[in-house]
Scaffold this motif. Structure first.
Motif, short mmCIF file in Angstrom:
data_model
loop_
_atom_site.label_atom_id
_atom_site.label_comp_id
_atom_site.label_asym_id
_atom_site.label_seq_id
_atom_site.Cartn_x
_atom_site.Cartn_y
_atom_site.Cartn_z
N ILE A 12 5.42 -19.32 26.96
CA ILE A 12 4.80 -18.10 27.09
C ILE A 12 5.45 -16.90 26.59
CG2 ILE A 12 4.51 -16.27 29.08
CD1 ILE A 12 3.94 -18.66 30.97
N VAL A 13 6.69 -16.67 26.46
CA VAL A 13 7.43 -15.75 25.68
C VAL A 13 7.11 -15.73 24.18
CG1 VAL A 13 9.49 -14.98 24.88
CG2 VAL A 13 9.47 -15.46 27.21
N VAL A 14 7.00 -16.92 23.34
CA VAL A 14 6.93 -17.28 21.87
C VAL A 14 5.40 -16.78 21.85
CG1 VAL A 14 6.45 -18.60 20.18
CG2 VAL A 14 8.29 -19.00 21.55
N LEU A 15 4.26 -17.15 22.76
CA LEU A 15 3.08 -16.60 22.46
C LEU A 15 2.88 -15.12 22.82
CD1 LEU A 15 1.10 -19.44 24.37
CD2 LEU A 15 1.25 -19.12 21.74
N PHE A 16 3.60 -14.71 23.82
CA PHE A 16 3.81 -13.04 23.69
C PHE A 16 4.07 -12.38 22.55
CE2 PHE A 16 5.47 -9.16 25.39
CZ PHE A 16 4.44 -8.55 25.94
N ALA A 22 0.95 -9.61 16.04
CA ALA A 22 -0.57 -9.61 15.12
C ALA A 22 -1.34 -8.38 15.82
CB ALA A 22 -1.33 -10.88 15.95
N MET A 23 -1.01 -7.81 16.81
CA MET A 23 -1.52 -6.53 17.27
C MET A 23 -0.89 -5.48 16.43
SD MET A 23 -3.95 -6.75 19.36
CE MET A 23 -4.13 -5.10 19.96
N ALA A 24 0.57 -5.52 16.23
CA ALA A 24 1.27 -4.41 15.28
C ALA A 24 0.46 -4.54 14.05
CB ALA A 24 2.44 -4.60 15.58
N VAL A 25 0.32 -5.64 13.51
CA VAL A 25 0.04 -5.62 12.11
C VAL A 25 -1.46 -5.27 11.99
CG1 VAL A 25 -0.66 -7.19 10.41
CG2 VAL A 25 1.60 -7.71 11.24
N ALA A 26 -2.32 -5.56 12.87
CA ALA A 26 -3.73 -5.00 13.21
C ALA A 26 -3.65 -3.62 13.14
CB ALA A 26 -4.53 -5.62 14.15
N LEU A 27 -2.99 -3.00 14.07
CA LEU A 27 -2.90 -1.43 14.14
C LEU A 27 -2.41 -0.70 12.90
CD1 LEU A 27 -1.73 -1.22 17.75
CD2 LEU A 27 -4.01 -0.68 16.99
N ALA A 28 -1.42 -1.38 12.42
CA ALA A 28 -0.80 -0.76 10.99
C ALA A 28 -1.92 -0.95 10.17
CB ALA A 28 0.47 -1.61 10.59
#
Length: 151
Positions: A12-16, A22-28
């Motif tokens: 769960i930690v690794v998936l989080f 992925a969200m940070a890369v998408a927003l950047a």
């Protein structure tokens, strides 16, 4: 076979972490895409290659006799050319000291619905030997086009 509770917690930690990265890369990427100022020559803009309303840069030479200054405000109207096409530009503000007719400029702003470039920043060339690379390549392309059509 059931997953061990410690392994399940690690998964769960690794998936989080992967999801967060992925969200940070998408927003950047989205933020950078919005801030890209592409360069267009007057010929490209006349050909309809420049998006209307988007933040772009346009450049070329200030057409001789085209600078009109408003006496009541800081508004300046002028025409930028690459000797193939002409682009009317409107700028409100203080122009650089080196801004002059017959000189190279690069303007940042947006093209409006009527085909007038609404500049928010105007940059002039540094000295008589310097030409912004985008302006130089646009003028070279115009010269090659002119040479082809006259041969």
């Amino acid at each position: 076979m059931a997953m061990h509770p410690l392994r399940k917690q690690r998964l769960i930690v690794v998936l989080f972490i992967i999801f967060g990265a992925a969200m940070a890369v998408a927003l950047a990427s989205f933020a950078l895409r919005e801030n890209i100022n592409l360069f267009y020559s007057p010929a490209d803009i006349a050909a309809g290659k420049a998006p209307v309303g988007a933040s772009i840069r346009a450049g070329g030479m200030v057409l001789e006799g085209s600078v009109k200054r408003d006496t009541k405000s800081l508004r300046v109207d002028f025409i930028v050319t690459d000797y193939q096409a002409q682009l009317p530009v409107v700028y409100t503000g203080i122009l650089p000291d080196l801004f002059d007719e017959g000189q190279g400029v690069v303007a940042s702003g947006a093209l409006d619905d009527s085909g007038v470039f609404q500049a928010v920043e105007v940059l002039a060339k540094h000295d008589e030997n310097y030409m912004p690379p985008e302006v130089q390549s646009a003028l070279d392309a115009a010269a090659r086009f002119e040479k082809k059509t006259t041969d």
